[in-house]
Design a protein around this motif. Structure first.
Motif, PDB file in Angstrom:
ATOM      1  N   MET A 189       0.850  -1.164   0.000  1.00  0.00           N
ATOM      2  CA  MET A 189       0.000   0.000   0.000  1.00  0.00           C
ATOM      3  C   MET A 189       0.902   1.235   0.000  1.00  0.00           C
ATOM      4  SD  MET A 189      -2.723   1.287   2.902  1.00  0.00           S
ATOM      5  CE  MET A 189      -3.907   0.032   2.536  1.00  0.00           C
ATOM      6  N   SER A 190       0.581   2.182  -0.835  1.00  0.00           N
ATOM      7  CA  SER A 190       1.387   3.392  -0.895  1.00  0.00           C
ATOM      8  C   SER A 190       1.052   4.305   0.281  1.00  0.00           C
ATOM      9  CB  SER A 190       1.125   4.136  -2.204  1.00  0.00           C
ATOM     10  OG  SER A 190      -0.166   4.713  -2.180  1.00  0.00           O
ATOM     11  N   THR A 191       2.001   5.177   0.608  1.00  0.00           N
ATOM     12  CA  THR A 191       1.793   6.137   1.693  1.00  0.00           C
ATOM     13  C   THR A 191       0.605   7.028   1.378  1.00  0.00           C
ATOM     14  OG1 THR A 191       4.150   6.097   2.148  1.00  0.00           O
ATOM     15  CG2 THR A 191       2.905   7.941   3.060  1.00  0.00           C
ATOM     16  N   THR A 192       0.461   7.412   0.118  1.00  0.00           N
ATOM     17  CA  THR A 192      -0.645   8.274  -0.294  1.00  0.00           C
ATOM     18  C   THR A 192      -1.988   7.578  -0.058  1.00  0.00           C
ATOM     19  OG1 THR A 192       0.775   9.251  -1.983  1.00  0.00           O
ATOM     20  CG2 THR A 192      -1.595   9.611  -2.214  1.00  0.00           C
ATOM     21  N   GLN A 193      -2.080   6.322  -0.424  1.00  0.00           N
ATOM     22  CA  GLN A 193      -3.324   5.569  -0.222  1.00  0.00           C
ATOM     23  C   GLN A 193      -3.622   5.417   1.271  1.00  0.00           C
ATOM     24  OE1 GLN A 193      -3.380   1.679  -1.991  1.00  0.00           O
ATOM     25  NE2 GLN A 193      -5.415   1.226  -1.252  1.00  0.00           N
ATOM     26  N   MET A 194      -2.591   5.141   2.056  1.00  0.00           N
ATOM     27  CA  MET A 194      -2.775   4.979   3.487  1.00  0.00           C
ATOM     28  C   MET A 194      -3.268   6.289   4.116  1.00  0.00           C
ATOM     29  SD  MET A 194      -0.103   3.624   6.388  1.00  0.00           S
ATOM     30  CE  MET A 194       0.181   2.086   5.521  1.00  0.00           C
ATOM     31  N   ARG A 195      -2.686   7.409   3.705  1.00  0.00           N
ATOM     32  CA  ARG A 195      -3.135   8.707   4.228  1.00  0.00           C
ATOM     33  C   ARG A 195      -4.589   8.975   3.856  1.00  0.00           C
ATOM     34  NH1 ARG A 195       1.646  12.762   5.049  1.00  0.00           N
ATOM     35  NH2 ARG A 195       3.344  11.272   4.953  1.00  0.00           N
ATOM     36  N   ALA A 196      -4.972   8.621   2.642  1.00  0.00           N
ATOM     37  CA  ALA A 196      -6.354   8.824   2.207  1.00  0.00           C
ATOM     38  C   ALA A 196      -7.315   7.985   3.055  1.00  0.00           C
ATOM     39  CB  ALA A 196      -6.497   8.470   0.727  1.00  0.00           C
ATOM     40  N   GLU A 197      -6.932   6.735   3.338  1.00  0.00           N
ATOM     41  CA  GLU A 197      -7.778   5.877   4.166  1.00  0.00           C
ATOM     42  C   GLU A 197      -7.867   6.406   5.590  1.00  0.00           C
ATOM     43  OE1 GLU A 197      -6.599   1.780   3.888  1.00  0.00           O
ATOM     44  OE2 GLU A 197      -7.118   1.674   1.769  1.00  0.00           O
ATOM     45  N   ILE A 198      -6.773   6.894   6.121  1.00  0.00           N
ATOM     46  CA  ILE A 198      -6.780   7.467   7.471  1.00  0.00           C
ATOM     47  C   ILE A 198      -7.685   8.696   7.512  1.00  0.00           C
ATOM     48  CG2 ILE A 198      -5.357   8.684   9.175  1.00  0.00           C
ATOM     49  CD1 ILE A 198      -3.074   6.698   8.377  1.00  0.00           C
ATOM     50  N   ALA A 199      -7.619   9.520   6.476  1.00  0.00           N
ATOM     51  CA  ALA A 199      -8.445  10.728   6.406  1.00  0.00           C
ATOM     52  C   ALA A 199      -9.939  10.388   6.340  1.00  0.00           C
ATOM     53  CB  ALA A 199      -8.046  11.575   5.204  1.00  0.00           C
ATOM     54  N   GLU A 200     -10.284   9.236   5.791  1.00  0.00           N
ATOM     55  CA  GLU A 200     -11.685   8.820   5.668  1.00  0.00           C
ATOM     56  C   GLU A 200     -12.259   8.263   6.965  1.00  0.00           C
ATOM     57  OE1 GLU A 200     -11.582   5.839   2.655  1.00  0.00           O
ATOM     58  OE2 GLU A 200     -11.463   7.272   1.010  1.00  0.00           O
ATOM     59  N   SER A 231     -15.265  10.094   8.930  1.00  0.00           N
ATOM     60  CA  SER A 231     -16.573  10.081   8.276  1.00  0.00           C
ATOM     61  C   SER A 231     -17.155   8.667   8.210  1.00  0.00           C
ATOM     62  CB  SER A 231     -16.500  10.696   6.880  1.00  0.00           C
ATOM     63  OG  SER A 231     -15.690   9.920   6.025  1.00  0.00           O
ATOM     64  N   VAL A 232     -16.301   7.667   8.021  1.00  0.00           N
ATOM     65  CA  VAL A 232     -16.774   6.281   7.987  1.00  0.00           C
ATOM     66  C   VAL A 232     -17.322   5.876   9.354  1.00  0.00           C
ATOM     67  CG1 VAL A 232     -16.042   3.871   7.742  1.00  0.00           C
ATOM     68  CG2 VAL A 232     -15.300   5.588   6.073  1.00  0.00           C
ATOM     69  N   ILE A 233     -16.602   6.226  10.417  1.00  0.00           N
ATOM     70  CA  ILE A 233     -17.060   5.904  11.766  1.00  0.00           C
ATOM     71  C   ILE A 233     -18.384   6.604  12.059  1.00  0.00           C
ATOM     72  CG2 ILE A 233     -16.553   6.237  14.227  1.00  0.00           C
ATOM     73  CD1 ILE A 233     -13.573   5.674  13.449  1.00  0.00           C
ATOM     74  N   ALA A 234     -18.508   7.854  11.669  1.00  0.00           N
ATOM     75  CA  ALA A 234     -19.763   8.588  11.884  1.00  0.00           C
ATOM     76  C   ALA A 234     -20.924   7.913  11.163  1.00  0.00           C
ATOM     77  CB  ALA A 234     -19.609  10.039  11.420  1.00  0.00           C
ATOM     78  N   LYS A 235     -20.693   7.474   9.927  1.00  0.00           N
ATOM     79  CA  LYS A 235     -21.747   6.777   9.176  1.00  0.00           C
ATOM     80  C   LYS A 235     -22.134   5.469   9.855  1.00  0.00           C
ATOM     81  CE  LYS A 235     -20.452   8.580   4.653  1.00  0.00           C
ATOM     82  NZ  LYS A 235     -19.807   8.272   3.381  1.00  0.00           N
ATOM     83  N   LEU A 236     -21.128   4.721  10.301  1.00  0.00           N
ATOM     84  CA  LEU A 236     -21.412   3.457  10.984  1.00  0.00           C
ATOM     85  C   LEU A 236     -22.191   3.687  12.272  1.00  0.00           C
ATOM     86  CD1 LEU A 236     -18.064   1.536  10.476  1.00  0.00           C
ATOM     87  CD2 LEU A 236     -20.279   0.989   9.445  1.00  0.00           C
ATOM     88  N   LEU A 237     -21.787   4.685  13.038  1.00  0.00           N
ATOM     89  CA  LEU A 237     -22.487   4.965  14.291  1.00  0.00           C
ATOM     90  C   LEU A 237     -23.927   5.392  14.050  1.00  0.00           C
ATOM     91  CD1 LEU A 237     -19.700   6.761  16.367  1.00  0.00           C
ATOM     92  CD2 LEU A 237     -20.695   4.486  16.771  1.00  0.00           C
ATOM     93  N   SER A 238     -24.173   6.120  12.971  1.00  0.00           N
ATOM     94  CA  SER A 238     -25.540   6.544  12.665  1.00  0.00           C
ATOM     95  C   SER A 238     -26.428   5.358  12.265  1.00  0.00           C
ATOM     96  CB  SER A 238     -25.547   7.608  11.565  1.00  0.00           C
ATOM     97  OG  SER A 238     -25.246   7.034  10.301  1.00  0.00           O
ATOM     98  N   ARG A 239     -25.799   4.261  11.858  1.00  0.00           N
ATOM     99  CA  ARG A 239     -26.547   3.058  11.438  1.00  0.00           C
ATOM    100  C   ARG A 239     -26.416   1.923  12.456  1.00  0.00           C
ATOM    101  NH1 ARG A 239     -24.223   1.071   6.285  1.00  0.00           N
ATOM    102  NH2 ARG A 239     -25.926  -0.392   6.465  1.00  0.00           N
TER     103      ARG A 239
END
Length: 120
Positions: free
Chosen positions: A1-12, A15-23
């Motif tokens: 996994m590239s550093t850029t991809q890892m940073r993008a996943e960390i940045a997400e 919002s992903v946790i918020a969506k999961l918690l809302s559901r």
């Protein structure tokens, strides 16, 4: 996994946790309904994943132990991917998680664990 991809996943993550918690109620119901309806009476649950998907499975392990009161553990991917061996999971629920849903190793272990008798 590239550093850029890892940073993008960390940045997400936030919002992903918020969506999961809302559901949460919907997700809890989806995951627990087979156990609560007595459709299956598993011995326990084994989870398989690599990388960040393994973190998601850890959450599932906690959820099942706390709410469904069944033991869970993380399965060893190498027993299948390196040695082409699989434990007997008859009566167990098995969850193989892949972010893309297409990781050959995860798809392969899901098929192998199902052959060994697990509910998948």
């Amino acid at each position: 996994m590239s550093t850029t991809q890892m940073r993008a996943e960390i940045a997400e993550q936030q919002s992903v946790i918020a969506k999961l918690l809302s559901r949460r109620q919907e997700i809890d119901s989806l995951i627990l309904s087979p156990f609560q309806s007595n459709k299956i009476k598993p011995v326990g649950c084994v989870t398989f994943a690599r990388g960040s998907s393994a973190n998601a499975n850890m959450f599932l392990n906690y959820l099942l132990e706390i709410t469904a009161h069944i033991p869970t553990f993380v399965g060893q991917m190498d027993q299948w991917s390196l040695y082409n061996e699989m434990a007997n999971y008859e009566g167990w629920v098995a969850v193989a998680t892949s972010q893309s849903g297409e990781t050959p190793e995860i798809v392969g272990i899901a098929q192998a664990v199902k052959k060994s008798g697990a509910f998948t």
